[in-house]
Design a protein around this motif. Sequence first.
Motif, PDB file in Angstrom:
ATOM      1  N   VAL A 124      92.712   9.258  71.454  1.00 26.41           N
ATOM      2  CA  VAL A 124      91.872   9.208  70.216  1.00 26.41           C
ATOM      3  C   VAL A 124      92.151   8.916  68.975  1.00 26.41           C
ATOM      4  CG1 VAL A 124      90.409  11.096  68.978  1.00 26.41           C
ATOM      5  CG2 VAL A 124      90.478  11.241  71.512  1.00 26.41           C
TER       6      VAL A 124
ATOM      7  N   VAL B 255      90.807   6.123  66.570  1.00 26.54           N
ATOM      8  CA  VAL B 255      90.414   6.406  64.942  1.00 26.54           C
ATOM      9  C   VAL B 255      91.107   5.392  63.999  1.00 26.54           C
ATOM     10  CG1 VAL B 255      90.333   7.953  63.266  1.00 26.54           C
ATOM     11  CG2 VAL B 255      89.780   8.734  65.740  1.00 26.54           C
TER      12      VAL B 255
ATOM     13  N   THR C  37      95.340  11.870  76.134  1.00 26.58           N
ATOM     14  CA  THR C  37      93.977  11.808  75.515  1.00 26.58           C
ATOM     15  C   THR C  37      93.898  11.971  74.252  1.00 26.58           C
ATOM     16  OG1 THR C  37      93.271  12.490  77.819  1.00 26.58           O
ATOM     17  CG2 THR C  37      91.627  12.597  75.898  1.00 26.58           C
ATOM     18  N   LEU C  38      94.671  12.936  73.460  1.00 27.92           N
ATOM     19  CA  LEU C  38      94.690  13.103  72.091  1.00 27.92           C
ATOM     20  C   LEU C  38      95.432  11.895  71.428  1.00 27.92           C
ATOM     21  CD1 LEU C  38      93.945  15.034  69.663  1.00 27.92           C
ATOM     22  CD2 LEU C  38      96.243  16.135  70.070  1.00 27.92           C
TER      23      LEU C  38
END
Length: 115
Positions: A31, A35, A27-28
């Motif tokens: 992200v 971004v 998940t990180l």
Amino acid sequence: MLRPQTWYLLGAALCIILCALIGAGTTLQLVLLIVAAAAAVATVPLFKNRRMQAVCCLVPMTLLLIWYVMLGVYFTAQELQWQHALPAVALLLLFMARKGIVHDEKVVRSYDRIR
């Protein structure tokens, strides 16, 4: 007519978004990919300020490098798949875009010296 740098930035964003949609990573990491894609797209309208655009190209490049470091922590070489190469293609496109932007800035400065 769009400059080649614009196509490189949009192509990089497309590669990053495709990698995020396929779901390559935690998940990180997703992200970070989102971004980085947003930063690449946000760099396109800065064409009137080439110095700022060149600096802003470094943001998605740095995020992609961080993504690859995190990828090495979470995955072994046997677990890597083809979609893990998409950010590398995006990194190459971002590098080419930055190189073109810096070249354009040098050309404009040389014309200013002639005047």
